[in-house]
Design a protein around this motif. Structure first.
Motif, PDB file in Angstrom:
ATOM      1  N   GLN A  47       0.787  -1.178  -0.037  1.00  0.00           N
ATOM      2  CA  GLN A  47       0.001   0.127  -0.156  1.00  0.00           C
ATOM      3  C   GLN A  47       0.833   1.075   0.016  1.00  0.00           C
ATOM      4  O   GLN A  47       0.342   2.305  -0.749  1.00  0.00           O
ATOM      5  CB  GLN A  47      -0.712   0.067   1.437  1.00  0.00           C
ATOM      6  CG  GLN A  47      -2.294  -0.653   1.077  1.00  0.00           C
ATOM      7  CD  GLN A  47      -3.021  -0.295   2.167  1.00  0.00           C
ATOM      8  OE1 GLN A  47      -2.698  -0.942   3.455  1.00  0.00           O
ATOM      9  NE2 GLN A  47      -4.054   0.583   2.084  1.00  0.00           N
ATOM     10  N   TYR A  48       1.681   1.318   0.937  1.00  0.00           N
ATOM     11  CA  TYR A  48       2.699   2.463   0.835  1.00  0.00           C
ATOM     12  C   TYR A  48       4.055   2.866   0.524  1.00  0.00           C
ATOM     13  O   TYR A  48       4.584   3.570   0.811  1.00  0.00           O
ATOM     14  CB  TYR A  48       2.404   2.884   2.486  1.00  0.00           C
ATOM     15  CG  TYR A  48       1.335   2.845   3.229  1.00  0.00           C
ATOM     16  CD1 TYR A  48       0.202   3.979   2.559  1.00  0.00           C
ATOM     17  CD2 TYR A  48       0.650   2.334   4.091  1.00  0.00           C
ATOM     18  CE1 TYR A  48      -1.005   3.870   3.058  1.00  0.00           C
ATOM     19  CE2 TYR A  48      -0.506   2.202   4.560  1.00  0.00           C
ATOM     20  CZ  TYR A  48      -1.488   3.262   4.037  1.00  0.00           C
ATOM     21  OH  TYR A  48      -2.903   3.300   4.522  1.00  0.00           O
ATOM     22  N   TRP A  49       4.544   1.519  -0.109  1.00  0.00           N
ATOM     23  CA  TRP A  49       5.910   1.537  -0.334  1.00  0.00           C
ATOM     24  C   TRP A  49       6.659   2.969  -0.978  1.00  0.00           C
ATOM     25  O   TRP A  49       7.587   3.307  -0.731  1.00  0.00           O
ATOM     26  CB  TRP A  49       6.142   0.360  -1.243  1.00  0.00           C
ATOM     27  CG  TRP A  49       7.723   0.130  -1.600  1.00  0.00           C
ATOM     28  CD1 TRP A  49       8.142   0.700  -2.771  1.00  0.00           C
ATOM     29  CD2 TRP A  49       8.605  -0.055  -0.599  1.00  0.00           C
ATOM     30  NE1 TRP A  49       9.449   0.363  -2.863  1.00  0.00           N
ATOM     31  CE2 TRP A  49       9.777  -0.095  -1.651  1.00  0.00           C
ATOM     32  CE3 TRP A  49       8.567  -0.610   0.504  1.00  0.00           C
ATOM     33  CZ2 TRP A  49      11.132  -0.377  -1.290  1.00  0.00           C
ATOM     34  CZ3 TRP A  49       9.995  -1.121   1.071  1.00  0.00           C
ATOM     35  CH2 TRP A  49      11.056  -0.976  -0.083  1.00  0.00           C
ATOM     36  N   ASP A  50       5.616   3.254  -2.012  1.00  0.00           N
ATOM     37  CA  ASP A  50       6.121   4.688  -2.750  1.00  0.00           C
ATOM     38  C   ASP A  50       5.507   5.927  -2.212  1.00  0.00           C
ATOM     39  O   ASP A  50       5.611   6.714  -2.746  1.00  0.00           O
ATOM     40  CB  ASP A  50       5.945   4.351  -4.301  1.00  0.00           C
ATOM     41  CG  ASP A  50       4.421   4.167  -4.428  1.00  0.00           C
ATOM     42  OD1 ASP A  50       3.579   4.133  -3.580  1.00  0.00           O
ATOM     43  OD2 ASP A  50       4.128   4.317  -5.750  1.00  0.00           O
ATOM     44  N   GLN A  51       4.986   6.051  -1.043  1.00  0.00           N
ATOM     45  CA  GLN A  51       4.468   7.131  -0.482  1.00  0.00           C
ATOM     46  C   GLN A  51       4.972   7.450   1.012  1.00  0.00           C
ATOM     47  O   GLN A  51       4.761   8.609   1.415  1.00  0.00           O
ATOM     48  CB  GLN A  51       2.822   6.788  -0.142  1.00  0.00           C
ATOM     49  CG  GLN A  51       2.121   6.565  -1.534  1.00  0.00           C
ATOM     50  CD  GLN A  51       0.614   6.341  -1.242  1.00  0.00           C
ATOM     51  OE1 GLN A  51       0.150   7.083  -0.448  1.00  0.00           O
ATOM     52  NE2 GLN A  51       0.012   5.359  -1.700  1.00  0.00           N
ATOM     53  N   VAL A  54       3.745   8.288   5.449  1.00  0.00           N
ATOM     54  CA  VAL A  54       2.237   8.780   5.112  1.00  0.00           C
ATOM     55  C   VAL A  54       1.786   8.780   6.602  1.00  0.00           C
ATOM     56  O   VAL A  54       2.029   8.014   7.604  1.00  0.00           O
ATOM     57  CB  VAL A  54       1.549   7.268   4.604  1.00  0.00           C
ATOM     58  CG1 VAL A  54      -0.145   7.724   4.393  1.00  0.00           C
ATOM     59  CG2 VAL A  54       2.063   7.229   2.970  1.00  0.00           C
ATOM     60  N   LYS A  61      -6.485   9.802   6.028  1.00  0.00           N
ATOM     61  CA  LYS A  61      -4.865   9.955   5.366  1.00  0.00           C
ATOM     62  C   LYS A  61      -4.453  11.476   5.245  1.00  0.00           C
ATOM     63  O   LYS A  61      -5.346  12.189   4.685  1.00  0.00           O
ATOM     64  CB  LYS A  61      -4.702   9.410   4.275  1.00  0.00           C
ATOM     65  CG  LYS A  61      -3.233   9.436   3.519  1.00  0.00           C
ATOM     66  CD  LYS A  61      -3.409   8.509   2.290  1.00  0.00           C
ATOM     67  CE  LYS A  61      -2.195   8.742   1.509  1.00  0.00           C
ATOM     68  NZ  LYS A  61      -2.260   7.816   0.389  1.00  0.00           N
ATOM     69  N   LYS A  64       1.644  12.913   3.109  1.00  0.00           N
ATOM     70  CA  LYS A  64       2.657  11.810   2.275  1.00  0.00           C
ATOM     71  C   LYS A  64       3.758  12.818   2.003  1.00  0.00           C
ATOM     72  O   LYS A  64       3.713  13.961   1.671  1.00  0.00           O
ATOM     73  CB  LYS A  64       2.100  10.977   1.364  1.00  0.00           C
ATOM     74  CG  LYS A  64       1.523  11.764   0.118  1.00  0.00           C
ATOM     75  CD  LYS A  64       1.077  10.576  -0.913  1.00  0.00           C
ATOM     76  CE  LYS A  64       0.615  11.117  -2.125  1.00  0.00           C
ATOM     77  NZ  LYS A  64       0.292  10.273  -3.042  1.00  0.00           N
ATOM     78  N   TYR A  65       4.815  12.058   2.212  1.00  0.00           N
ATOM     79  CA  TYR A  65       6.295  12.783   1.853  1.00  0.00           C
ATOM     80  C   TYR A  65       6.512  13.848   2.718  1.00  0.00           C
ATOM     81  O   TYR A  65       7.686  13.534   3.447  1.00  0.00           O
ATOM     82  CB  TYR A  65       6.252  13.100   0.557  1.00  0.00           C
ATOM     83  CG  TYR A  65       5.812  12.238  -0.637  1.00  0.00           C
ATOM     84  CD1 TYR A  65       6.210  10.950  -0.916  1.00  0.00           C
ATOM     85  CD2 TYR A  65       4.661  12.467  -1.415  1.00  0.00           C
ATOM     86  CE1 TYR A  65       5.870  10.135  -1.654  1.00  0.00           C
ATOM     87  CE2 TYR A  65       4.385  11.697  -2.580  1.00  0.00           C
ATOM     88  CZ  TYR A  65       4.865  10.549  -2.354  1.00  0.00           C
ATOM     89  OH  TYR A  65       4.250   9.840  -3.521  1.00  0.00           O
TER      90      TYR A  65
END
Length: 78
Positions: A47-51, A54, A61, A64-65
């Protein structure tokens, strides 16, 4: 009291910055926060690998980043 959850992983510089920001704001006393390591759960990794990082505030939510102190406090008030 607001609940804040930070999804992160070891070695993530942006995660460290967000966690330091939260630690510096803890004295406001309007929230408590905890960290969840996505590497410990394959579904969270997916779900969150590239965000990451978070940030959820009260199960919503919110960031992010990156997250500034002002934006975080504003979001808590809103």
């Amino acid at each position: 009291m607001h609940e804040v959850v930070v999804y992160s992983k070891p070695g993530c510089h942006l995660c460290d910055v967000v966690k330091a920001t939260l630690a510096g704001l803890e004295h406001h006393g309007t929230f408590h926060w905890r960290e969840v390591n996505i590497d410990e759960d394959p579904e969270l990794q997916r779900q969150y690998w590239d965000q990451i990082p978070v940030v959820f505030i009260d199960d919503k939510k919110s960031f992010k980043y990156r997250m500034s102190e002002q934006d975080f406090l504003r979001r808590l008030e809103g």
